[in-house]
Design an enzyme around this catalytic site. Structure first.
Site, PDB file in Angstrom:
ATOM      1  N   GLY A 239       0.821  -1.209   0.000  1.00 55.22           N
ATOM      2  CA  GLY A 239       0.000   0.000   0.000  1.00 55.22           C
ATOM      3  C   GLY A 239       0.847   1.247   0.000  1.00 55.22           C
ATOM      4  N   PRO A 241       2.573   4.860   1.120  1.00 49.90           N
ATOM      5  CA  PRO A 241       3.215   5.203   2.394  1.00 49.90           C
ATOM      6  C   PRO A 241       2.227   5.848   3.363  1.00 49.90           C
ATOM      7  CG  PRO A 241       4.530   5.972   0.520  1.00 49.90           C
ATOM      8  CD  PRO A 241       3.214   5.508  -0.028  1.00 49.90           C
ATOM      9  N   LYS A 245       0.834   0.062   7.411  1.00 51.51           N
ATOM     10  CA  LYS A 245       1.349  -1.301   7.259  1.00 51.51           C
ATOM     11  C   LYS A 245       2.182  -1.706   8.478  1.00 51.51           C
ATOM     12  CE  LYS A 245       3.359  -0.222   3.372  1.00 51.51           C
ATOM     13  NZ  LYS A 245       2.870   1.163   3.270  1.00 51.51           N
ATOM     14  N   HIS A 462      -6.147  35.973 -11.676  1.00 50.85           N
ATOM     15  CA  HIS A 462      -5.829  34.580 -12.031  1.00 50.85           C
ATOM     16  C   HIS A 462      -6.701  33.615 -11.209  1.00 50.85           C
ATOM     17  CE1 HIS A 462      -2.878  31.405 -13.379  1.00 50.85           C
ATOM     18  NE2 HIS A 462      -3.459  30.785 -12.360  1.00 50.85           N
ATOM     19  N   GLU A 463      -6.729  33.824  -9.890  1.00 48.16           N
ATOM     20  CA  GLU A 463      -7.522  32.926  -9.040  1.00 48.16           C
ATOM     21  C   GLU A 463      -9.019  33.126  -9.273  1.00 48.16           C
ATOM     22  OE1 GLU A 463      -6.156  30.570  -7.603  1.00 48.16           O
ATOM     23  OE2 GLU A 463      -4.084  31.247  -7.766  1.00 48.16           O
ATOM     24  N   HIS A 466      -9.997  31.014 -12.248  1.00 50.32           N
ATOM     25  CA  HIS A 466     -10.235  29.607 -11.888  1.00 50.32           C
ATOM     26  C   HIS A 466     -11.621  29.428 -11.287  1.00 50.32           C
ATOM     27  CE1 HIS A 466      -6.329  27.980 -12.776  1.00 50.32           C
ATOM     28  NE2 HIS A 466      -5.692  28.834 -11.973  1.00 50.32           N
ATOM     29  N   ASP A 537      -0.466  24.959 -13.367  1.00 52.11           N
ATOM     30  CA  ASP A 537      -1.669  24.662 -14.154  1.00 52.11           C
ATOM     31  C   ASP A 537      -1.301  23.966 -15.460  1.00 52.11           C
ATOM     32  OD1 ASP A 537      -3.037  26.029 -12.175  1.00 52.11           O
ATOM     33  OD2 ASP A 537      -2.916  27.927 -13.228  1.00 52.11           O
TER      34      ASP A 537
END
Length: 658
Positions: A239, A241, A245, A462-463, A466, A537
């Site tokens: 699996g 990290p 385990k 820019h943000e 989005h 991006d």
């Protein structure tokens, strides 16, 4: 016996081999001193004074030692003189021979003899002083000097052996040297205090059941063997990290009522040839003596890599010899079925096929990332030691962290406690956990980063780009918040709540790519310029487009082909699985997909330019905006995703790179 007497008895110095070494050294030094010329105390003098004594007739005998030193013996009449009263020799030990009155060193022997002869002739001394020659040797001193290089070599050799054997093994340096081929496994049994149990392992229900069954095999073997079944020889925990385990193995050590040997795959590796195989033999020998027993090998890929794949790297065969011995011990002549091997790795793809076959590792237990229900259980475990607020919603926290492993969740809880303590709070509340997720995923907030107003405005648009594009697209992830506060290497980020899909359709991938390109498209629409801020991006959409064309077969021109090799056979990538003409077609398709989505994002922002500007202004003013701010500007989102379980995440889908 009283308690004080017991303490005094325990405080008695224990015998140590170094005492013997020290005693031998002291004896040699004493012999050197006592056997040397410095044993008796003789008054020193000078050659000129000696010549004066010789002229006065006070010298009875001169003893020349080793052609460089003279011992002077006076006559009885001379010893009675006042000038020679202090010259009577004294000795530490009684001796049968008379000690010299004076001692001095001279230069050239021939000149010294000529001077004595000249004085005797000039003074006409009678009786003439005797001149004798003697050679003295310090046998012990010479022996020690000759022995010193060998002592130094042996000391350096012992030191190197200690370092290479890692301090393992008892009996001093020699014990460590001769135990270098012994197993380094740590033994846990009923006398060892191991507090971890299966109750401490939250989530991982399927993996926990498999491991619990292995423990039950060893506790009640007759229950299974009566029906003709055989106990499995090994189980491999595989699996990502941080999924637990090693924690499962600790729980096995705490729950099993049988000896439990624990070690890492790197513990077999040594610079000496054959040591790895020797340690494997010794490990299984100890386990068979204490059978039934469990052996746990963590990070088994250190010795279990596929054989023959690294011939060009120049590595020797020591690791392969260790693996061969492990294969033989697990399933070969003389093996014992009462020893079960547990192993853990997050790189099962590189393990040797012979190691993975049934009969060695009969079971492969996949320890996956926890789902929303398991994350809630993990949060409950890690929240126990924290002083948390009464109104803390664990369901909300579990929904905010999909994709997080158990180790990540433990880190979130610890970071939240540190943030709350830093702010002087008495309890850890919801906002501290949100800040902790921001800190772990986005990085440390940089409040003192110098950014110009023009750059800040570009980041805000820019943000906002989005956020606007993702709000308008059906399959794009719904927004949580947008920030232009610098974190880590990013100048701003948009945080989303994506659904976890088992399968992804082309229109869903295209919508995600369009939303990711919304930042650069906003810069183009507002400023008619683009910048380097869209690096992450572009990296994301390029990987997605390449995966669509070369892995998932979602391009009509390339067709239903995949060039993905899950076996990892083309490890070095010397050859491409397609022609140059196909490579050119792939490049054109990737470019076409990205440019179409970029143009689509520009068209969407052109149609909503006023709302984009309004959103960017709010972002410049508040620096952090949430879903409510978008609803005030755009209205309710037209696309609502209805799923039985909607998993939420705060994840930076787009970052402004510096």
């Amino acid at each position: 016996m009283t308690k004080d007497n017991k303490n005094n008895k325990n405080k008695k110095p224990k015998f140590n081999m170094y005492w013997i070494y020290g005693g031998v050294i002291v004896i040699f030094l004493a012999m050197q001193v006592l056997g040397g010329s410095g044993f008796d105390e003789t008054n020193p003098t000078t050659p000129s004074q000696f010549m004066t004594f010789l002229q006065d007739g006070d010298i009875d005998k001169v003893e020349i030692v080793n052609r460089r030193e003279a011992k002077v013996y006076l006559t009885a009449e001379a010893e009675a003189k006042d000038v020679h009263k202090k010259s009577k020799p004294s000795s530490l030990l009684p001796s049968s021979t008379k000690a010299p009155n004076y001692r001095f060193e001279f230069g050239d022997l021939q000149n010294f003899e000529d001077d004595i002869a000249t004085v005797i002739k000039a003074e006409n001394l009678d009786p003439r002083p005797k001149v004798e020659y003697k050679t003295e040797q310090n046998l012990w001193g010479d022996f020690l000097i000759g022995l010193l290089p060998f002592v130094l070599l042996i000391g350096v050799w012992i030191f190197i052996m200690r370092r290479m054997s890692g301090g393992s093994g008892g009996g001093g340096a020699g014990g460590q040297l001769f135990n270098i081929g012994k197993s380094r496994a740590k033994l846990f049994d009923e006398n060892t205090d191991v507090k971890t149990s299966f109750k401490d392992v939250a989530g991982l229900e399927g993996a926990k059941e498999e491991v619990q069954e292995i423990v039950d095999f060893l506790k009640n073997p007759d229950k299974y063997t009566n029906l003709g079944g055989k106990i499995p020889k090994g189980a491999l925990l595989v699996g990502p990290p941080g999924t637990g385990k090693t924690l499962l193995a600790k729980a096995v050590a705490g729950e099993a009522q049988v000896p439990f040997f624990s070690l890492s795959g790197s513990d077999f590796v040594e610079m000496f040839v054959g040591v790895g195989a020797s340690r494997v033999r010794d490990l299984f020998k100890q386990a068979k003596e204490k059978s039934p027993a469990i052996i746990f090998i963590d990070e088994i890929d250190a010795i279990g890599r596929s054989r023959g794949k690294n011939n060009m790297s120049g590595s020797n065969d020591e690791r392969e010899n260790t693996l061969n011995q492990l294969l033989t011990e697990m399933d070969g002549f003389g093996t014992n079925s009462n020893v079960i091997v547990l192993a853990a790795t997050n790189r099962a793809d590189v393990l040797d096929k012979a190691l993975m076959r049934a009969g060695r590792f009969d079971r492969q237990i996949f320890v996956d990332l926890p789902d929303v229900r398991e994350r809630k259980e993990i949060f409950e475990v890690h929240l126990r030691p924290l002083k948390k607020a009464d109104d803390l919603d664990i369901d909300f926290l579990s929904k905010q962290t999909p994709g997080f492993s158990g180790a990540d969740i433990a880190n979130v809880c610890n970071e939240a406690a540190l943030i709350a303590a830093r702010n002087g709070k008495k309890a850890v509340d919801k906002q501290d956990f949100l800040d902790a997720v921001d800190r772990i995923v986005g990085g440390l907030e940089k409040k003192n980063k110098i950014i110009t107003p023009g750059e800040k405005k570009a980041v805000a648009f820019h943000e906002a780009g989005h956020a606007t594009v993702s709000w308008m697209l059906e399959h794009a992830a719904p927004l949580v918040k947008v920030t232009i506060v610098p974190r880590g290497r990013s100048l701003g980020a948009a945080w989303y709540l994506p659904e976890e899909r088992l399968i992804v359709r082309p229109e869903q991938m295209l919508d995600e790519m369009c939303a990711a390109l919304g930042g650069r498209a906003a810069e183009k629409v507002i400023f008619n310029q683009i910048s380097t801020g869209a690096l992450s991006d572009l990296e994301k959409v390029t990987k997605q487009a390449r995966a669509m064309v070369t892995i998932y077969g979602l391009s009509e021109k390339v067709g239903n082909l995949t060039y993905f090799d899950s076996s990892g056979g083309n490890e070095y990538g010397f050859t491409k699985p397609y022609s140059e003409k196909t490579a050119e077609l792939i490049d054109n398709e990737i470019s076409r997909i990205i440019e179409e989505q970029y143009q689509r994002a520009i068209n969407l922002l052109e149609e909503n330019k006023d709302k984009l500007t309004q959103l960017a202004e709010v972002l410049l003013e508040k620096e952090v905006i949430f879903k409510d701010n978008l609803e005030k500007i755009f209205g309710k989102r037209p696309y609502v995703i209805e799923l039985p379980i909607t998993e939420e995440i705060q994840k930076p889908i787009s970052d402004e790179e510096e």
